[in-house]
Design a protein around this motif. Structure first.
Motif, short mmCIF file in Angstrom:
data_model
loop_
_atom_site.label_atom_id
_atom_site.label_comp_id
_atom_site.label_asym_id
_atom_site.label_seq_id
_atom_site.Cartn_x
_atom_site.Cartn_y
_atom_site.Cartn_z
N LYS A 104 3.37 0.99 11.20
CA LYS A 104 1.90 0.97 11.12
C LYS A 104 1.34 2.38 11.02
O LYS A 104 0.50 2.79 11.82
CB LYS A 104 1.32 0.29 12.36
CG LYS A 104 1.63 -1.20 12.43
CD LYS A 104 1.02 -1.78 13.68
CE LYS A 104 1.36 -3.24 13.83
NZ LYS A 104 1.02 -3.75 15.16
N LYS A 105 1.87 3.15 10.13
CA LYS A 105 1.38 4.54 9.93
C LYS A 105 1.93 5.02 8.61
O LYS A 105 2.85 4.44 8.05
CB LYS A 105 1.81 5.43 11.10
CG LYS A 105 3.32 5.48 11.34
CD LYS A 105 3.98 6.56 10.57
CE LYS A 105 5.49 6.43 10.56
NZ LYS A 105 6.11 7.29 9.59
N LEU A 106 1.37 6.14 8.15
CA LEU A 106 1.80 6.73 6.89
C LEU A 106 2.22 8.17 7.17
O LEU A 106 1.54 8.89 7.90
CB LEU A 106 0.61 6.71 5.92
CG LEU A 106 0.87 6.87 4.43
CD1 LEU A 106 1.81 5.81 3.91
CD2 LEU A 106 -0.46 6.79 3.67
N ALA A 109 0.84 -1.21 0.00
CA ALA A 109 0.00 0.00 0.00
C ALA A 109 0.87 1.26 0.00
O ALA A 109 0.58 2.25 -0.68
CB ALA A 109 -0.92 -0.01 1.22
N LYS A 110 1.99 1.22 0.74
CA LYS A 110 2.89 2.39 0.77
C LYS A 110 3.56 2.56 -0.60
O LYS A 110 3.77 3.68 -1.06
CB LYS A 110 3.93 2.23 1.88
CG LYS A 110 3.33 2.38 3.28
CD LYS A 110 4.39 2.30 4.38
CE LYS A 110 3.75 2.45 5.76
NZ LYS A 110 4.73 2.40 6.85
N VAL A 111 3.90 1.44 -1.26
CA VAL A 111 4.49 1.51 -2.61
C VAL A 111 3.52 2.25 -3.53
O VAL A 111 3.90 3.20 -4.23
CB VAL A 111 4.77 0.09 -3.17
CG1 VAL A 111 5.10 0.15 -4.65
CG2 VAL A 111 5.91 -0.57 -2.40
N ASN A 133 8.62 -2.96 -1.82
CA ASN A 133 8.28 -3.37 -0.46
C ASN A 133 9.38 -4.32 0.03
O ASN A 133 9.49 -5.45 -0.45
CB ASN A 133 6.91 -4.07 -0.49
CG ASN A 133 6.54 -4.69 0.84
OD1 ASN A 133 7.26 -4.55 1.84
ND2 ASN A 133 5.41 -5.38 0.87
N TYR A 134 10.17 -3.85 1.01
CA TYR A 134 11.30 -4.68 1.47
C TYR A 134 10.84 -5.91 2.26
O TYR A 134 11.65 -6.80 2.52
CB TYR A 134 12.29 -3.83 2.29
CG TYR A 134 11.78 -3.40 3.65
CD1 TYR A 134 11.94 -4.18 4.78
CD2 TYR A 134 11.11 -2.19 3.81
CE1 TYR A 134 11.46 -3.79 6.02
CE2 TYR A 134 10.62 -1.78 5.04
CZ TYR A 134 10.79 -2.58 6.13
OH TYR A 134 10.31 -2.20 7.36
N LYS A 135 9.56 -5.96 2.63
CA LYS A 135 9.06 -7.14 3.35
C LYS A 135 8.55 -8.23 2.40
O LYS A 135 8.25 -9.34 2.84
CB LYS A 135 7.93 -6.74 4.30
CG LYS A 135 8.43 -5.88 5.47
CD LYS A 135 7.29 -5.48 6.40
CE LYS A 135 7.79 -4.59 7.52
NZ LYS A 135 6.69 -3.93 8.23
N1 LIG Z 1 20.24 13.27 11.04
C1 LIG Z 1 19.35 14.15 11.51
O1 LIG Z 1 19.66 15.32 11.77
C2 LIG Z 1 17.96 13.71 11.70
C3 LIG Z 1 16.93 14.64 11.93
C4 LIG Z 1 15.61 14.17 12.05
C5 LIG Z 1 15.35 12.80 11.99
N2 LIG Z 1 16.39 11.94 11.81
C6 LIG Z 1 16.16 10.48 11.78
O2 LIG Z 1 15.56 10.13 10.57
C7 LIG Z 1 14.90 8.88 10.76
C8 LIG Z 1 13.50 8.94 10.18
O3 LIG Z 1 12.67 9.72 11.02
P1 LIG Z 1 11.13 9.87 10.65
O4 LIG Z 1 10.54 10.75 11.68
O5 LIG Z 1 11.00 10.24 9.22
O6 LIG Z 1 10.59 8.39 10.89
P2 LIG Z 1 9.54 7.62 10.02
O7 LIG Z 1 10.23 7.21 8.75
O8 LIG Z 1 8.30 8.43 9.93
O9 LIG Z 1 9.21 6.30 10.87
C9 LIG Z 1 10.06 5.21 10.89
C10 LIG Z 1 9.72 4.19 9.76
O10 LIG Z 1 10.86 3.34 9.55
C11 LIG Z 1 10.40 2.13 8.98
N3 LIG Z 1 11.05 0.98 9.61
C12 LIG Z 1 10.91 0.53 10.88
N4 LIG Z 1 11.66 -0.57 11.09
C13 LIG Z 1 12.30 -0.80 9.92
C14 LIG Z 1 13.21 -1.82 9.49
N5 LIG Z 1 13.61 -2.80 10.30
N6 LIG Z 1 13.67 -1.75 8.22
C15 LIG Z 1 13.27 -0.78 7.39
N7 LIG Z 1 12.40 0.21 7.73
C16 LIG Z 1 11.92 0.18 8.99
C17 LIG Z 1 8.87 2.04 9.23
O11 LIG Z 1 8.18 2.20 7.98
P3 LIG Z 1 8.03 0.96 6.93
O12 LIG Z 1 6.58 0.61 6.88
O13 LIG Z 1 8.53 1.50 5.64
O14 LIG Z 1 8.85 -0.18 7.46
C18 LIG Z 1 8.62 3.23 10.15
O15 LIG Z 1 7.35 3.77 10.06
C19 LIG Z 1 14.92 8.61 12.28
O16 LIG Z 1 15.97 7.72 12.58
C20 LIG Z 1 15.20 9.98 12.84
O17 LIG Z 1 15.79 9.93 14.11
C21 LIG Z 1 17.67 12.36 11.66
#
Ligand SMILES: NC(=O)c1ccc[n+]([C@@H]2O[C@H](COP(=O)([O-])OP(=O)(O)OC[C@H]3O[C@@H](n4cnc5c(N)ncnc54)[C@H](OP(=O)(O)O)[C@@H]3O)[C@@H](O)[C@H]2O)c1
Length: 343
Positions: free
Chosen positions: A330-332, A187-189, A203-205
């Motif tokens: 579990k969110k978009l 669905a996300k794809v 979809n990596y799963k």
């Molecule tokens: N470097 C910086 O300055 C900075 C600043 C802000 C945020 N960040 C980082 O950026 C990252 C993303 O933040 P966000 O708020 O945008 O989070 P997000 O992508 O909204 O939420 C995390 C998503 O990662 C996926 N995920 C979870 N487990 C996974 C796995 N084992 N393999 C692959 N995908 C997995 C899930 O979606 P799926 O359904 O796709 O699995 C999940 O919803 C975080 O680590 C955050 O701390 C870094």
């Protein structure tokens, strides 16, 4: 006005994926305001996967500059948008909308310098936690300053349907790249391609070999890998890099719940022959350029070049389950919790 503040505290350090019992709903009284302080009522709370890291005890290798561990019994950390109820600071007045690191709680007392005013006429105020906040700025600087995209290049972004990833892909499209997303459901794809204009996604799963899928979706190889999740996905993408490719390391979400570190995958080897660059970054390093970037993000939003999606849970007591669900995909889009509908 109520003086009871409902908060979510860390009850125990999670092992692996957090459980609802690792969180505790607590009640506190609001302290009196001191000069320079502002009392706010939070309307939306932002949930960030990085908080999972901060729920672990400190490790010697940790860089604690921005994110020291949270102790058991402490209120969990998180940004929120809020309305000012009372101010002992000359630059803030009751009724103004603000954003800051206010924590998982319904009310907060903050120092004026910890708050950013929000112009509520630009967009819904919740966007100050997403497209017009840290996720938007992270996508903007991580892509434009660190990855430096050029028209015609192929970009792969993991975590592509998340708060940062959905914006990275769209900004890369604005800059003429071919964009391929990696996400955790069919669905996300479909959503990335139909709604956000990504060229392709997978979809990596789903069963199958990541390498073969990448060969099909990236026939000209990969010039930029915007890494949000790390692990096996990163290993597969790095094997497809072109000469002079760039890897921007933004997050490593796949690693946050591991109880044992993943054994070394040896993927760095690919960087040598390709003379590729890998660079980690902290969005905070670009703070002096935030106002200009926010103007550009707002312009793209108003012109319809950028779309965003928010997944909104209701009430402070829903925050733990929403946080756990976010870590499981579990969110978009951007995960928020609405704490109040009115000031
Ligand atoms: N470097 C910086 O300055 C900075 C600043 C802000 C945020 N960040 C980082 O950026 C990252 C993303 O933040 P966000 O708020 O945008 O989070 P997000 O992508 O909204 O939420 C995390 C998503 O990662 C996926 N995920 C979870 N487990 C996974 C796995 N084992 N393999 C692959 N995908 C997995 C899930 O979606 P799926 O359904 O796709 O699995 C999940 O919803 C975080 O680590 C955050 O701390 C870094």
């Amino acid at each position: 006005m109520t003086t009871v503040n409902r908060q979510i505290k860390l009850a125990s350090r999670p092992v692996g994926l957090p459980k609802v019992s690792d969180f505790q709903l607590a009640y506190s009284a609001l302290p009196p305001l001191k000069p320079g302080e502002v009392l706010v009522k939070s309307l939306y709370l932002s949930l960030d996967p990085h908080l999972r890291r901060r729920m672990n005890p400190a490790e010697p290798a940790d860089n604690e500059r921005d994110s020291p561990p949270i102790d058991v019994g402490d209120v969990l950390a998180g940004e929120a948008v809020a309305v000012v109820l009372k101010s002992e600071h000359p630059q803030f007045r009751a009724g103004e909308a603000v954003e800051g690191m206010l924590g998982w709680q319904e009310y907060a007392v903050a120092r004026g310098r910890e708050l950013r005013k929000i112009d509520a006429s630009l967009a819904p105020i919740s966007t100050a936690l997403g497209v017009l906040g840290l996720p938007g700025l992270t996508a903007y600087f991580g892509l434009l300053e660190v990855s430096q995209p050029k028209p015609g290049e192929t970009l792969v972004v993991s975590g592509a349907a998340g708060a940062v990833g959905m914006l990275v892909g769209q900004i890369a499209k604005i800059h003429g790249c071919r964009v391929v997303g990696v996400v955790g459901s069919d669905a996300k794809v479909a959503w990335l391609i139909a709604e956000l204009g990504f060229d392709a996604a997978f979809n990596y799963k789903a069963p199958g070999d990541y390498g073969a899928v990448l060969d099909e979706l990236c026939p000209d190889g990969v010039d930029i890998y915007f890494d949000i999740v790390g692990g096996a996905i990163s290993e597969a993408v790095v094997a497809k890099l072109n000469d002079g490719a760039r890897i921007t390391v933004c997050g490593q979400v796949s690693q946050y719940n591991l109880t044992e570190p993943e054994p070394g995958r040896g993927w760095l080897e690919h960087l040598i022959a390709k003379e590729a660059k890998v660079q980690g970054f902290r969005v905070a390093a670009f703070a002096p350029q935030f106002p200009a970037a926010l103007k550009q993000l707002t312009r793209w939003l108003k012109e319809g070049e950028l779309k965003y999606f928010e997944d909104v849970a209701q009430g402070i007591e829903a925050a733990p389950q929403a946080f756990i669900g976010m870590l499981q995909g579990k969110k978009l889009g951007k995960q928020l919790v609405q704490l109040s509908t009115s000031s």
